[in-house]
Scaffold this motif. Structure first.
Motif, PDB file in Angstrom:
ATOM      1  N   VAL A   1      41.366  37.848  35.151  1.00  0.00           N
ATOM      2  CA  VAL A   1      40.392  38.530  36.004  1.00  0.00           C
ATOM      3  C   VAL A   1      41.012  38.949  37.327  1.00  0.00           C
ATOM      4  CG1 VAL A   1      38.191  38.301  37.234  1.00  0.00           C
ATOM      5  CG2 VAL A   1      38.452  37.303  34.951  1.00  0.00           C
ATOM      6  N   LEU A   2      41.749  38.020  37.936  1.00  0.00           N
ATOM      7  CA  LEU A   2      42.237  38.224  39.302  1.00  0.00           C
ATOM      8  C   LEU A   2      43.595  38.909  39.369  1.00  0.00           C
ATOM      9  CD1 LEU A   2      41.457  37.514  42.270  1.00  0.00           C
ATOM     10  CD2 LEU A   2      42.793  35.408  41.982  1.00  0.00           C
ATOM     11  N   GLY A   3      44.373  38.809  38.282  1.00  0.00           N
ATOM     12  CA  GLY A   3      45.763  39.239  38.310  1.00  0.00           C
ATOM     13  C   GLY A   3      46.001  40.622  38.867  1.00  0.00           C
ATOM     14  N   GLN A   4      45.214  41.599  38.454  1.00  0.00           N
ATOM     15  CA  GLN A   4      45.444  42.976  38.902  1.00  0.00           C
ATOM     16  C   GLN A   4      45.172  43.154  40.399  1.00  0.00           C
ATOM     17  OE1 GLN A   4      42.477  45.898  37.543  1.00  0.00           O
ATOM     18  NE2 GLN A   4      41.282  44.176  36.712  1.00  0.00           N
TER      19      GLN A   4
ATOM     20  N   SER B   1      47.306  43.167  45.998  1.00  0.00           N
ATOM     21  CA  SER B   1      46.530  43.776  47.082  1.00  0.00           C
ATOM     22  C   SER B   1      45.948  42.717  48.007  1.00  0.00           C
ATOM     23  CB  SER B   1      45.384  44.621  46.508  1.00  0.00           C
ATOM     24  OG  SER B   1      45.897  45.691  45.746  1.00  0.00           O
ATOM     25  N   LEU B   2      45.443  41.622  47.424  1.00  0.00           N
ATOM     26  CA  LEU B   2      44.886  40.546  48.245  1.00  0.00           C
ATOM     27  C   LEU B   2      45.979  39.856  49.049  1.00  0.00           C
ATOM     28  CD1 LEU B   2      42.324  38.997  45.715  1.00  0.00           C
ATOM     29  CD2 LEU B   2      41.828  40.456  47.689  1.00  0.00           C
ATOM     30  N   CYS B   3      47.136  39.661  48.440  1.00  0.00           N
ATOM     31  CA  CYS B   3      48.258  39.065  49.166  1.00  0.00           C
ATOM     32  C   CYS B   3      48.684  39.948  50.332  1.00  0.00           C
ATOM     33  CB  CYS B   3      49.437  38.826  48.226  1.00  0.00           C
ATOM     34  SG  CYS B   3      49.176  37.495  47.035  1.00  0.00           S
ATOM     35  N   ALA B   4      48.646  41.252  50.122  1.00  0.00           N
ATOM     36  CA  ALA B   4      49.012  42.179  51.196  1.00  0.00           C
ATOM     37  C   ALA B   4      48.052  42.053  52.377  1.00  0.00           C
ATOM     38  CB  ALA B   4      49.023  43.616  50.670  1.00  0.00           C
ATOM     39  N   LEU B   5      46.774  41.735  52.097  1.00  0.00           N
ATOM     40  CA  LEU B   5      45.805  41.524  53.184  1.00  0.00           C
ATOM     41  C   LEU B   5      46.227  40.333  54.044  1.00  0.00           C
ATOM     42  CD1 LEU B   5      42.325  41.982  51.413  1.00  0.00           C
ATOM     43  CD2 LEU B   5      43.796  43.721  52.456  1.00  0.00           C
TER      44      LEU B   5
END
Length: 199
Positions: free
Chosen positions: A11-14, A18-22
């Protein structure tokens, strides 16, 4: 029933890069914050980081069709694909986030599904995604995805930072030079190992 790691990765992989970049951009904003070298309270640093992170969340994710905001208690949780609620937090190296143990917090550190009276959204799992600082707290060392049940970590893994990782982002440690008359030097006393309680 708990969410398995493969299920959460699916679910979260994609969204992970992007979340890490935040997280990385928020840390950069904190690093360049005016007067950063004078901020020496960890609580203040964490609060500023949280604010920058929430700003990034609003700016970057508000138009994503599969991500919905759940905003309350001065934070934003992310509902992803109607099946996974993600809290973005500061963590220690074991994957624990610090929070006052309110009833709401306890419910969010329980990875078992929240049930809804809705055919559209029958159950939702709660997980944490958080940044871990290095020992000197000068950069983000890890970003973890964690499933918890109360005080227990069920499982955790290192999030896929993709191209979002910012290597070598260093935050200066606050320091104030001391005059020689304010420096206290303690005498070094050699202790017998037996006096130290060791054989």
């Amino acid at each position: 029933m708990y969410p398995t790691e493969p299920y959460v990765r699916a679910v979260l992989g994609q969204y992970e890069p992007s979340l890490c970049a935040l997280f990385d951009r928020s840390w950069q904003s904190l690093s360049s914050f005016p007067g950063r070298s004078q901020i020496d309270f960890k609580r203040t640093v964490a609060t500023l980081m949280h604010q920058f992170l929430m700003n990034e969340v609003r700016a970057e994710l508000s138009d994503k069709p599969h991500i919905r905001f759940m905003e309350n208690h001065e934070t934003i949780r992310l509902l992803i694909d109607k099946t996974l609620v993600v809290r973005l937090k500061k963590m220690n190296s074991r994957g624990y986030s610090r929070a006052i143990p309110t009833q709401a917090t306890l419910s969010l550190t329980n990875a078992t599904p929240t049930l809804f009276n809705s055919s559209e959204m029958p159950s939702v799992f709660n997980i944490d995604m958080g940044y871990v600082l290095n020992a000197l707290e000068t950069r983000i060392e890890h970003i973890l995805v964690v499933a918890r049940f109360g005080d227990s970590v069920i499982w955790s893994y290192e999030a896929d930072r993709g191209a979002g990782i910012v290597a070598g982002t260093i935050v200066p440690i606050p320091s104030a030079p001391l005059s020689p008359d304010r420096v206290i030097k303690f005498p070094v006393v050699k202790k017998d190992r037996k006096d130290d309680g060791q054989a």
